[in-house]
Write an enzyme that holds these catalytic residues in place. Structure first.
Site, PDB file in Angstrom:
ATOM      1  N   GLY A  11       0.806  -1.189   0.043  1.00  0.00           N
ATOM      2  CA  GLY A  11      -0.009   0.028  -0.109  1.00  0.00           C
ATOM      3  C   GLY A  11       0.959   1.210  -0.117  1.00  0.00           C
ATOM      4  O   GLY A  11       1.982   1.252  -0.569  1.00  0.00           O
ATOM      5  N   CYS A  12       0.289   2.306   0.544  1.00  0.00           N
ATOM      6  CA  CYS A  12       1.227   3.722   0.737  1.00  0.00           C
ATOM      7  C   CYS A  12       2.644   3.520   1.082  1.00  0.00           C
ATOM      8  O   CYS A  12       2.666   2.746   2.508  1.00  0.00           O
ATOM      9  CB  CYS A  12       0.494   4.561   1.467  1.00  0.00           C
ATOM     10  SG  CYS A  12       1.178   6.303   1.660  1.00  0.00           S
ATOM     11  N   PHE A  13       3.489   3.667   0.605  1.00  0.00           N
ATOM     12  CA  PHE A  13       4.860   3.469   1.162  1.00  0.00           C
ATOM     13  C   PHE A  13       5.203   4.327   2.277  1.00  0.00           C
ATOM     14  O   PHE A  13       6.358   4.069   2.980  1.00  0.00           O
ATOM     15  CB  PHE A  13       5.790   3.708   0.041  1.00  0.00           C
ATOM     16  CG  PHE A  13       6.249   4.693  -1.062  1.00  0.00           C
ATOM     17  CD1 PHE A  13       5.598   5.962  -0.524  1.00  0.00           C
ATOM     18  CD2 PHE A  13       6.457   4.507  -2.304  1.00  0.00           C
ATOM     19  CE1 PHE A  13       5.550   7.104  -1.399  1.00  0.00           C
ATOM     20  CE2 PHE A  13       6.488   5.591  -3.098  1.00  0.00           C
ATOM     21  CZ  PHE A  13       6.168   6.793  -2.911  1.00  0.00           C
ATOM     22  N   TRP A  14       4.795   5.523   2.501  1.00  0.00           N
ATOM     23  CA  TRP A  14       5.277   6.265   3.591  1.00  0.00           C
ATOM     24  C   TRP A  14       4.706   5.683   4.879  1.00  0.00           C
ATOM     25  O   TRP A  14       5.860   5.526   5.772  1.00  0.00           O
ATOM     26  CB  TRP A  14       4.190   7.550   3.778  1.00  0.00           C
ATOM     27  CG  TRP A  14       4.081   8.405   2.469  1.00  0.00           C
ATOM     28  CD1 TRP A  14       4.988   8.706   1.798  1.00  0.00           C
ATOM     29  CD2 TRP A  14       3.149   9.412   2.331  1.00  0.00           C
ATOM     30  NE1 TRP A  14       4.683   9.594   0.822  1.00  0.00           N
ATOM     31  CE2 TRP A  14       3.533  10.173   1.073  1.00  0.00           C
ATOM     32  CE3 TRP A  14       1.959   9.721   3.020  1.00  0.00           C
ATOM     33  CZ2 TRP A  14       2.802  11.065   0.533  1.00  0.00           C
ATOM     34  CZ3 TRP A  14       1.172  10.615   2.417  1.00  0.00           C
ATOM     35  CH2 TRP A  14       1.458  11.428   0.975  1.00  0.00           C
TER      36      TRP A  14
END
Length: 163
Positions: A11-14
């Protein structure tokens, strides 16, 4: 040091970067775009369905943390049955994947993957494949949640302080 590398799309890499940075033995992380066309995309390209997955490159000391441990942590923060979606993030760039570069990693990966699939009672939507390519994301994405603590992430904030 026994330095190894694994690439995880979750999902979102942050949030993935913030989450994995906490573990002892994780030496370096970098967010980027993996397993899409053979040209470096911009974030806008990726959001426009370039085919790349938001991915975290993890360099770790295998004498301190095993690949099995890393993968167990990985499965704690993803929905392995969800296709192209994690939390509120939707699109092909948010697909899940375990991308390896060394064939000797595959038996260890496969053991964890198969156990998770058995636990789920269904075929996982997590890609398991050799890394085709990886392009580092723009600098403003690196350590994003450290720079922007209020930024969105599908991973519960309490998971950022497990260790």
């Amino acid at each position: 040091m026994n330095r190894k590398t694994i690439y995880l799309a979750g999902g979102c890499f942050w949030g993935m970067q913030k989450y994995f940075d906490q573990f002892n033995g994780v030496e370096n992380t970098e967010v980027g775009y993996a397993n899409g066309p053979e040209q470096a995309p911009s974030y806008e390209d990726v959001c426009g369905s370039s085919g790349h997955a938001e991915t975290l490159r993890i360099e770790y000391d295998a004498d301190v943390i095993t690949l099995t441990q890393l993968l167990k942590y990985y499965f704690m923060v993803i929905d392995p049955l969800s296709v192209n979606r994690q939390g509120n993030d939707r699109g092909i760039q948010y697909r899940t994947g375990i991308y390896y570069t060394e064939e000797e990693q595959l038996p260890e990966i496969r053991a964890v993957y198969d156990a998770e699939e058995e636990k789920a009672g269904a075929k996982l939507a997590v890609e398991l494949m050799h890394l085709q390519n990886f392009f580092p994301a723009e600098e403003y994405h690196q350590k994003y949640l450290d720079k922007n603590p209020a930024g969105y992430c599908h991973i519960p904030r309490s998971y950022f302080t497990l260790e």
